[in-house]
Design a protein around this motif. Structure first.
Motif, PDB file in Angstrom:
ATOM      1  N   GLY A  26      -8.710  -8.979  -5.169  1.00 45.11           N
ATOM      2  CA  GLY A  26      -7.591  -8.245  -5.765  1.00 45.11           C
ATOM      3  C   GLY A  26      -7.341  -6.920  -5.051  1.00 45.11           C
ATOM      4  N   ALA A  27      -8.413  -6.190  -4.757  1.00 44.81           N
ATOM      5  CA  ALA A  27      -8.257  -4.877  -4.115  1.00 44.81           C
ATOM      6  C   ALA A  27      -7.684  -5.027  -2.706  1.00 44.81           C
ATOM      7  N   LEU A  28      -8.161  -6.051  -1.981  1.00 47.94           N
ATOM      8  CA  LEU A  28      -7.621  -6.270  -0.630  1.00 47.94           C
ATOM      9  C   LEU A  28      -6.167  -6.712  -0.709  1.00 47.94           C
ATOM     10  N   ASN A  29      -5.878  -7.618  -1.626  1.00 46.27           N
ATOM     11  CA  ASN A  29      -4.526  -8.127  -1.787  1.00 46.27           C
ATOM     12  C   ASN A  29      -3.535  -7.002  -2.110  1.00 46.27           C
ATOM     13  N   ALA A  30      -3.993  -6.041  -2.917  1.00 45.64           N
ATOM     14  CA  ALA A  30      -3.127  -4.899  -3.262  1.00 45.64           C
ATOM     15  C   ALA A  30      -2.677  -4.197  -1.985  1.00 45.64           C
ATOM     16  N   CYS A  31      -3.586  -4.065  -1.012  1.00 45.62           N
ATOM     17  CA  CYS A  31      -3.226  -3.414   0.264  1.00 45.62           C
ATOM     18  C   CYS A  31      -2.147  -4.221   0.990  1.00 45.62           C
ATOM     19  N   TYR A  32      -2.310  -5.559   0.982  1.00 41.52           N
ATOM     20  CA  TYR A  32      -1.332  -6.418   1.662  1.00 41.52           C
ATOM     21  C   TYR A  32       0.061  -6.278   1.035  1.00 41.52           C
ATOM     22  N   PHE A  33       0.136  -6.302  -0.301  1.00 48.70           N
ATOM     23  CA  PHE A  33       1.454  -6.194  -0.954  1.00 48.70           C
ATOM     24  C   PHE A  33       2.019  -4.792  -0.795  1.00 48.70           C
ATOM     25  N   ALA A  34       1.130  -3.796  -0.844  1.00 50.36           N
ATOM     26  CA  ALA A  34       1.588  -2.402  -0.702  1.00 50.36           C
ATOM     27  C   ALA A  34       2.169  -2.179   0.686  1.00 50.36           C
ATOM     28  N   LYS A  35       1.513  -2.768   1.672  1.00 52.60           N
ATOM     29  CA  LYS A  35       1.968  -2.617   3.063  1.00 52.60           C
ATOM     30  C   LYS A  35       3.393  -3.147   3.225  1.00 52.60           C
ATOM     31  N   ARG A  36       3.729  -4.150   2.425  1.00 58.23           N
ATOM     32  CA  ARG A  36       5.080  -4.717   2.469  1.00 58.23           C
ATOM     33  C   ARG A  36       6.084  -3.904   1.649  1.00 58.23           C
ATOM     34  N   GLY A  37       5.595  -2.876   0.966  1.00 57.81           N
ATOM     35  CA  GLY A  37       6.512  -1.990   0.246  1.00 57.81           C
ATOM     36  C   GLY A  37       6.765  -2.359  -1.203  1.00 57.81           C
ATOM     37  N   PHE A  38       6.075  -3.368  -1.724  1.00 60.36           N
ATOM     38  CA  PHE A  38       6.273  -3.717  -3.144  1.00 60.36           C
ATOM     39  C   PHE A  38       5.716  -2.614  -4.033  1.00 60.36           C
ATOM     40  N   ASN A  39       6.205  -2.582  -5.270  1.00 62.43           N
ATOM     41  CA  ASN A  39       5.583  -1.704  -6.263  1.00 62.43           C
ATOM     42  C   ASN A  39       4.386  -2.453  -6.824  1.00 62.43           C
ATOM     43  N   ARG A  69     -13.422 -10.741   8.217  1.00 60.97           N
ATOM     44  CA  ARG A  69     -13.163  -9.579   9.080  1.00 60.97           C
ATOM     45  C   ARG A  69     -11.716  -9.542   9.542  1.00 60.97           C
ATOM     46  N   GLN A  70     -11.168 -10.724   9.858  1.00 62.01           N
ATOM     47  CA  GLN A  70      -9.768 -10.796  10.295  1.00 62.01           C
ATOM     48  C   GLN A  70      -8.848 -10.234   9.215  1.00 62.01           C
ATOM     49  N   ALA A  71      -9.173 -10.594   7.968  1.00 66.66           N
ATOM     50  CA  ALA A  71      -8.322 -10.144   6.854  1.00 66.66           C
ATOM     51  C   ALA A  71      -8.422  -8.631   6.679  1.00 66.66           C
ATOM     52  N   LEU A  72      -9.602  -8.070   6.871  1.00 73.70           N
ATOM     53  CA  LEU A  72      -9.778  -6.620   6.745  1.00 73.70           C
ATOM     54  C   LEU A  72      -9.044  -5.895   7.879  1.00 73.70           C
ATOM     55  N   LYS A  73      -9.085  -6.516   9.051  1.00 69.76           N
ATOM     56  CA  LYS A  73      -8.473  -5.914  10.241  1.00 69.76           C
ATOM     57  C   LYS A  73      -6.982  -5.654  10.028  1.00 69.76           C
ATOM     58  N   ARG A  74      -6.306  -6.617   9.399  1.00 69.26           N
ATOM     59  CA  ARG A  74      -4.848  -6.501   9.255  1.00 69.26           C
ATOM     60  C   ARG A  74      -4.418  -5.348   8.365  1.00 69.26           C
ATOM     61  N   VAL A  75      -5.345  -4.841   7.547  1.00 66.51           N
ATOM     62  CA  VAL A  75      -4.984  -3.654   6.759  1.00 66.51           C
ATOM     63  C   VAL A  75      -5.790  -2.439   7.248  1.00 66.51           C
ATOM     64  N   GLY A  76      -6.290  -2.552   8.477  1.00 66.18           N
ATOM     65  CA  GLY A  76      -6.951  -1.411   9.115  1.00 66.18           C
ATOM     66  C   GLY A  76      -8.311  -1.065   8.521  1.00 66.18           C
ATOM     67  N   MET A  77      -8.973  -2.039   7.887  1.00 64.14           N
ATOM     68  CA  MET A  77     -10.239  -1.734   7.199  1.00 64.14           C
ATOM     69  C   MET A  77     -11.473  -2.307   7.905  1.00 64.14           C
ATOM     70  N   GLU A  78     -11.274  -3.036   8.993  1.00 59.01           N
ATOM     71  CA  GLU A  78     -12.419  -3.736   9.579  1.00 59.01           C
ATOM     72  C   GLU A  78     -13.513  -2.765  10.054  1.00 59.01           C
ATOM     73  N   ASP A  79     -13.112  -1.756  10.828  1.00 63.01           N
ATOM     74  CA  ASP A  79     -14.122  -0.859  11.414  1.00 63.01           C
ATOM     75  C   ASP A  79     -14.924  -0.132  10.342  1.00 63.01           C
ATOM     76  N   LYS A  80     -14.200   0.337   9.316  1.00 66.44           N
ATOM     77  CA  LYS A  80     -14.862   1.073   8.238  1.00 66.44           C
ATOM     78  C   LYS A  80     -15.936   0.206   7.570  1.00 66.44           C
ATOM     79  N   ILE A  81     -15.615  -1.050   7.352  1.00 63.60           N
ATOM     80  CA  ILE A  81     -16.562  -1.929   6.639  1.00 63.60           C
ATOM     81  C   ILE A  81     -17.706  -2.366   7.559  1.00 63.60           C
ATOM     82  N   ILE A  82     -17.381  -2.708   8.811  1.00 64.47           N
ATOM     83  CA  ILE A  82     -18.492  -3.198   9.659  1.00 64.47           C
ATOM     84  C   ILE A  82     -19.441  -2.065  10.044  1.00 64.47           C
ATOM     85  N   SER A  83     -18.938  -0.822  10.017  1.00 61.31           N
ATOM     86  CA  SER A  83     -19.840   0.294  10.354  1.00 61.31           C
ATOM     87  C   SER A  83     -20.956   0.413   9.308  1.00 61.31           C
TER      88      SER A  83
END
Ligand code: FAD
Length: 391
Positions: A26-39, A69-83
């Motif tokens: 849910g938290a990751l999905n929120a980023c995906y929908f937010a990135k598209r500009g939805f409320n 990891r691919q899914a995290l990458k698309r919202v710019g979260m991959e590096d933060k998590i793998i670190s």
């Protein structure tokens, strides 16, 4: 993504997307929908885990793999998590005599990562909140909703109720999804759930002299045919050991001395590492937890509602792909949103069409690996084959 890019995503008058469940998917999905500009509104039944003293939930750590990891990458979260992840290059098989034999996961340099579940969830919630068009609502437990109107009713711990409307409802509320209940009432909805006879119990292996008690860059496995134990490393140099065993075997052990006897018989090398006294206490701290596999289809109702993550496909944990598959759901949905111009009436049926076969395949593979990990990994044939593979 920069703050500027996130602000540009905000468009007034965009549709309201309610993500029910603020867990990993849910938290990751929120980023995906937010990135598209939805409320975007996230509704989570628990309090904010970033403020909570004790975070209740399932496994302490998880294996993050390529698809996640691919899914995290698309919202710019991959590096933060793998670190904050610990690479595991191979399984480390512990024989009864204490001999350790590595079986690599892939080619040289390939690995999966052990990540802390609570930290991953917190980081994703914090990321979702950085989008100005996202609001997180904690202490909102979905009670009921209408597939006709999109009206949802939430209950709060103070006894009050909230009624909320959304254009699209995304059910990310886990294996026992309240959103899915409405699906069950509908014609031509296929559903099955299976509890396996095994339960799981987590035990902590502390550091020794400030260092990991075993080699850290492995997923340790003690396969014992009808049951097994695994251990994944944590950043604080502990290991979380998970014992998977039939419930009836868990129940046979009723005293501290019986725990030690059992470990002496099957996992003798771990007793000095976990500590006999700790083991006697830890074993009785919580009862063994159940594991369920859920398959269903379709994943959507009209253009109003879609299920993702465990709400759509809870799998047994032996393939380490439950969360990873749930994260991949987010990518697949997002790609369809692109392809069909965010037209929910086209995206939702297509999502069911492309995603159901893959998620069902993961569920089957996980069930197969349930036997593979505790038994085949142990067999002479398997070790021989691996030997040949590696040569
Ligand atoms: P959840 O994590 O269950 O989150 C659902 C959220 O919805 C929760 O926050 C919950 O509070 C909320 N919620 C529930 N009901 C309501 C309601 N009525 N209203 C509002 N909110 C609600 N996967 C891997 O990929 N790798 C692994 O190594 C791995 N190891 C595992 C080990 C174990 C022992 C187990 C049990 C699972 C493991 N998994 C693993 C699977 C992984 O835990 C799940 O696939 C993942 O948590 C699914 O995320 P989710 O967000 O769909 O569901």
């Amino acid at each position: 993504l920069t703050d500027m890019e996130k602000s540009e995503g905000r468009q007034t008058g965009k549709k309201v997307v309610a993500v029910v469940g603020g867990g990993l998917v849910g938290a990751l999905n929120a980023c995906y929908f937010a990135k598209r500009g939805f409320n975007v509104h996230v509704y989570e039944s628990r309090e904010d885990i970033r403020k909570a003293k004790i975070v209740k939930g399932r496994s302490i750590n998880l294996a993050l793999s390529h698809r996640g990891r691919q899914a995290l990458k698309r919202v710019g979260m991959e590096d933060k998590i793998i670190s904050k992840g610990i690479p595991m290059h191979a399984r480390m098989i512990h024989s009864l005599s204490g001999k350790q034999s590595p079986i690599p996961y892939g080619k040289k340099g390939q690995y999966i990562l052990s990540v802390d579940r609570a930290n991953l969830n917190k980081e994703l919630l914090t990321e979702a909140e950085t989008y100005p068009n996202t609001k997180l609502n904690f202490d909102h437990k979905l009670q009921d909703w209408s597939a006709d109107t999109g009206l949802m009713t939430f209950s709060r711990t103070d006894g009050s109720k909230d009624q909320i409307h959304a254009d699209l409802i995304v059910g990310c509320d886990g294996a026992f999804s309240a959103i899915r209940k409405q699906f069950l009432r509908r014609s031509r909805f296929n559903y099955s759930q299976t509890y396996i006879p095994h339960g799981y119990m987590e035990l902590t292996m502390p550091p020794i002299n400030g260092e990991f008690a075993m080699k850290p860059n492995y997923l340790h496995i003690w396969p014992r045919n009808t049951f097994m134990m695994i251990a994944l490393p944590n950043l604080d140099k502990t290991f979380t050991c998970t014992l998977f065993m039939p419930f009836e075997d868990f129940e046979k052990i009723t005293t501290g001395d019986e725990v030690i006897q059992f470990f002496q018989n099957y996992f003798p090398d771990t007793i000095p590492l976990i500590g006999a006294e700790a083991l006697k206490k830890d074993y009785f701290r919580l009862p063994a937890q159940a594991m369920v596999s859920v398959k269903c289809t379709p994943y959507h109702i009209g253009e109003k509602c879609v299920l993702m993550g465990d709400a759509a496909h809870a799998v047994v944990p032996f393939y380490g792909q439950g969360m990873n598959a749930g994260f991949e759901d987010c990518i697949v949905f997002d790609e369809l949103m692109e392809q069909f111009n965010e037209d929910f009436s086209a995206v939702l049926p297509e999502y069911t069409k492309v995603r159901v076969p893959d998620d069902h395949a993961i569920a089957d593979l996980a069930m197969y690996n349930y036997v593979e990990m505790r038994a085949h990994v142990n067999s002479k044939w398997f070790l021989f084959r691996k030997h040949v593979d590696n040569v």
